[in-house]
Write an enzyme that holds these catalytic residues in place. Structure first.
Site, PDB file in Angstrom:
ATOM      1  CE1 TYR A  42      -4.052  -1.812   5.073  1.00  0.00           C
ATOM      2  CE2 TYR A  42      -3.338   0.341   4.301  1.00  0.00           C
ATOM      3  CZ  TYR A  42      -3.750  -0.950   4.036  1.00  0.00           C
ATOM      4  OH  TYR A  42      -3.844  -1.380   2.744  1.00  0.00           O
ATOM      5  CB  THR A  45      -0.896   0.020   1.261  1.00  0.00           C
ATOM      6  OG1 THR A  45      -1.516   1.310   1.391  1.00  0.00           O
ATOM      7  CG2 THR A  45      -0.098  -0.224   2.538  1.00  0.00           C
TER       8      THR A  45
END
Ligand code: UFG
Length: 327
Positions: free
Chosen positions: A141, A117
């Site tokens: 995250y 990501t």
């Protein structure tokens, strides 16, 4: 034909990759716990419902299916949730990846594609950001995904016959051009989905989270990439690994950013609904701007985006939204 194990393949991005690989004739086994995925989203392959933490179940799948490569999507993905539940993210993203990699090593599976990501960059100093930028995530995250990238890096260094590609996704959006699959989360948090569900009357208003960021209009800027273009990046990465290509890390985005307000304007234009927008404080863990320099994957794998068009992205998401809400 080569056999590919796809974890989380029943989810939003995974199902679009299953579609793309199925069209190419790959034999697919999808391993998914269906916590956020759906069996109806599988246009190809066979589903085995199971947990990545369940080593015995993983061993059974690997013994029986003997994949040539693995694509690992299964993960938790909501930045704000990761701020509130960091350990859940380290367990569900990092610890399960470790478990999966150990199992793959024991079964001699040495080709791996990882869903990483843009969140690994944190707040990049240079925009568009390229793959050499420091990894400095600002939320659990992003850290949980970065840690998995580091596991992969170290494993590949220790065992050169193990090869992986980590794809750093920017903001994935839109739906299948044929309107068969799309996003179907029970509690969607993504901007485009929230905007369209507001246009269709499911939510009374769209909140803009933060209006005083250091960006041109004060709202966050993101690089929105159509999910089918992201799927084609996976296909190329897989072909490269299966052909003996080296390990690599690639950004996946278009290299242009849209602010939250610009996305709202596009959602109003596409839907024809002037839905209500309110201003709210910024969310914890949100970087002001994330825009990809994706020249490396274009140069190295010959990736050519076909849907670099916010109107198309929002248009396909809207067609899908109307389909699932029956409007
Ligand atoms: N936003 C709003 N209102 C909403 C929803 C979002 O203003 O109702 C704003 C957010 O604050 C953010 C932007 O819209 O500024 C985009 O938010 P999303 O939730 O759509 O996406 P994120 O950028 O937070 O995160 C997404 C993925 C991550 C991925 C990241 C990479 O969820 O998995 O993109 O850029 F890491």
């Amino acid at each position: 034909m080569k056999k590919i194990l796809i974890t989380g393949g029943a989810g939003y991005i995974g199902s679009h990759v299953v579609k793309a690989l199925g069209e190419e004739g790959y034999e697919l086994l999808i391993y998914d716990n269906l916590s956020t995925g759906n069996e109806w989203a599988l246009l190809s392959g066979r589903l085995v419902q199971g947990e990545l933490a369940d080593r015995a179940a993983l061993d059974r799948v690997l013994t029986e299916f003997k994949p040539d490569a693995v694509i690992h999507f299964a993960a938790s993905i909501v930045v704000s949730e990761s701020m509130a539940k960091p350990l859940a993210y380290y367990r569900n993203n990092t610890a399960t990846a470790l478990n999966l990699l150990e199992a793959l090593q024991d079964h001699g599976v040495e080709r791996f594609i990882f869903s990483s990501t843009a969140a690994v960059y944190g707040i990049p100093e240079v925009i568009p950001v390229n793959e050499h930028a420091p990894l400095a995530p600002i939320n659990p995250y992003g850290t949980s995904k970065m840690m998995t990238e580091l596991l992969l890096r170290d494993l590949a260094a220790a065992n050169p016959s193990f090869r992986y590609v980590a794809l750093r996704y920017f903001n994935v959006a839109g739906a299948d051009g044929g309107n068969r699959i799309g996003q179907a989360y029970k509690n969607p948090t993504h901007l485009i989905t929230r905007a369209l569900k507001t246009a269709s009357g499911i939510y009374p208003e769209l909140q803009i989270f933060g209006t005083d960021y250091a960006t041109p209009d004060g709202t966050c800027v993101r690089d929105y990439i159509h999910v089918d273009d992201l799927a084609s990046a996976h296909l190329l990465a897989l072909e490269s690994l299966l052909a003996g290509g080296d390990s690599a890390v690639f950004n996946c985005g278009y290299g242009r950013g849209y602010s939250v307000r610009e996305v709202v304007d596009m959602a109003r234009k596409v839907t024809g609904v002037h839905f209500t927008v309110t201003e709210a404080p910024g969310r914890d863990g949100d970087p002001p701007a994330l825009i990809a320099d994706s020249s490396l994957i274009q140069r190295t794998l010959g990736w050519k985006p076909r849907h670099d068009d916010l109107e198309y992205i929002v248009g396909t998401a809207w067609a899908w939204e109307k389909k699932i809400t029956g409007k």
